[in-house]
Design a protein around this motif. Sequence first.
Motif, PDB file in Angstrom:
ATOM      1  N   GLN A   1      34.914  16.891   3.294  1.00 33.61           N
ATOM      2  CA  GLN A   1      35.593  15.956   2.401  1.00 33.61           C
ATOM      3  C   GLN A   1      34.888  15.895   1.048  1.00 33.61           C
ATOM      4  OE1 GLN A   1      35.371  12.498   4.906  1.00 33.61           O
ATOM      5  NE2 GLN A   1      37.535  12.647   5.488  1.00 33.61           N
ATOM      6  N   LEU A   2      33.568  15.851   1.075  1.00 31.20           N
ATOM      7  CA  LEU A   2      32.801  15.791  -0.158  1.00 31.20           C
ATOM      8  C   LEU A   2      33.073  17.031  -1.014  1.00 31.20           C
ATOM      9  CD1 LEU A   2      30.764  14.085  -1.716  1.00 31.20           C
ATOM     10  CD2 LEU A   2      28.939  15.336  -0.551  1.00 31.20           C
ATOM     11  N   SER A   3      33.182  18.174  -0.372  1.00 34.94           N
ATOM     12  CA  SER A   3      33.443  19.417  -1.082  1.00 34.94           C
ATOM     13  C   SER A   3      34.796  19.392  -1.798  1.00 34.94           C
ATOM     14  CB  SER A   3      33.386  20.587  -0.100  1.00 34.94           C
ATOM     15  OG  SER A   3      33.728  21.787  -0.742  1.00 34.94           O
ATOM     16  N   VAL A   4      35.853  18.981  -1.101  1.00 35.69           N
ATOM     17  CA  VAL A   4      37.181  18.966  -1.736  1.00 35.69           C
ATOM     18  C   VAL A   4      37.292  17.854  -2.783  1.00 35.69           C
ATOM     19  CG1 VAL A   4      38.391  20.097   0.163  1.00 35.69           C
ATOM     20  CG2 VAL A   4      38.277  17.617   0.112  1.00 35.69           C
ATOM     21  N   ILE A   5      36.617  16.732  -2.576  1.00 35.82           N
ATOM     22  CA  ILE A   5      36.622  15.646  -3.571  1.00 35.82           C
ATOM     23  C   ILE A   5      35.902  16.123  -4.837  1.00 35.82           C
ATOM     24  CG2 ILE A   5      35.742  13.339  -4.105  1.00 35.82           C
ATOM     25  CD1 ILE A   5      36.199  12.637  -1.111  1.00 35.82           C
ATOM     26  N   ALA A   6      34.754  16.753  -4.669  1.00 34.12           N
ATOM     27  CA  ALA A   6      34.004  17.258  -5.825  1.00 34.12           C
ATOM     28  C   ALA A   6      34.842  18.262  -6.605  1.00 34.12           C
ATOM     29  CB  ALA A   6      32.685  17.887  -5.367  1.00 34.12           C
ATOM     30  N   ARG A   7      35.451  19.202  -5.902  1.00 29.04           N
ATOM     31  CA  ARG A   7      36.281  20.219  -6.559  1.00 29.04           C
ATOM     32  C   ARG A   7      37.437  19.562  -7.307  1.00 29.04           C
ATOM     33  NH1 ARG A   7      37.983  22.996  -2.342  1.00 29.04           N
ATOM     34  NH2 ARG A   7      35.909  23.829  -2.012  1.00 29.04           N
TER      35      ARG A   7
END
Length: 186
Positions: free
Chosen positions: A54-60
């Motif tokens: 989730q953190l990865s897609v939010i950051a992107r």
Amino acid sequence: MTQDSELDVLVRTRIRGLRVAKGWSLDELAARCFLSPSTLSRIETGHRRISLDQLSVIARALGTTIDQLVEPPGDEDVVIRPHRDPARGVTTWMLSADPGVTVAKMRITRPARQGVDELKVHPGTDWFTVLSGTLTLLLGERTILVETGQAAQFSTMVPHAFGAHGGPVEILGILDHDGQRTHLRP
């Protein structure tokens, strides 16, 4: 149950801050990162733990990186302290933390030396602009004076050296890895 970890609070605050700065609602960010608005709301408020995916897609979606979201909030990188090298007549302020490119302000007091031992060659390109004073650029067989407000760019495969002309000079330079190693190390 809310999360109490300082890092969790920091990450949640940064996510919400970036979303608000972009003018996005929860619905807009949720759509961009394929999460439900309620899940994103619970992440921002600390009522849901953030998974790495989730953190990865939010950051992107926010146009940032996980590293930037989780980097410590310390103030050690706020004040840039000079590094003095009296033997070389150079004081340096490192203005960037990017390992690939270095931005540095340099105050040079020593004149350029004409000797062959002083001229350096390394892969890459150097770029600088003179903030104050006049810089002597020894470039191959040429001696070039670069004055306040002027800039220079050259291949570092040409033997080169630089120094102060008629008093201290301050420059702002952009150097690649090889340039940093050659110009900013004793």
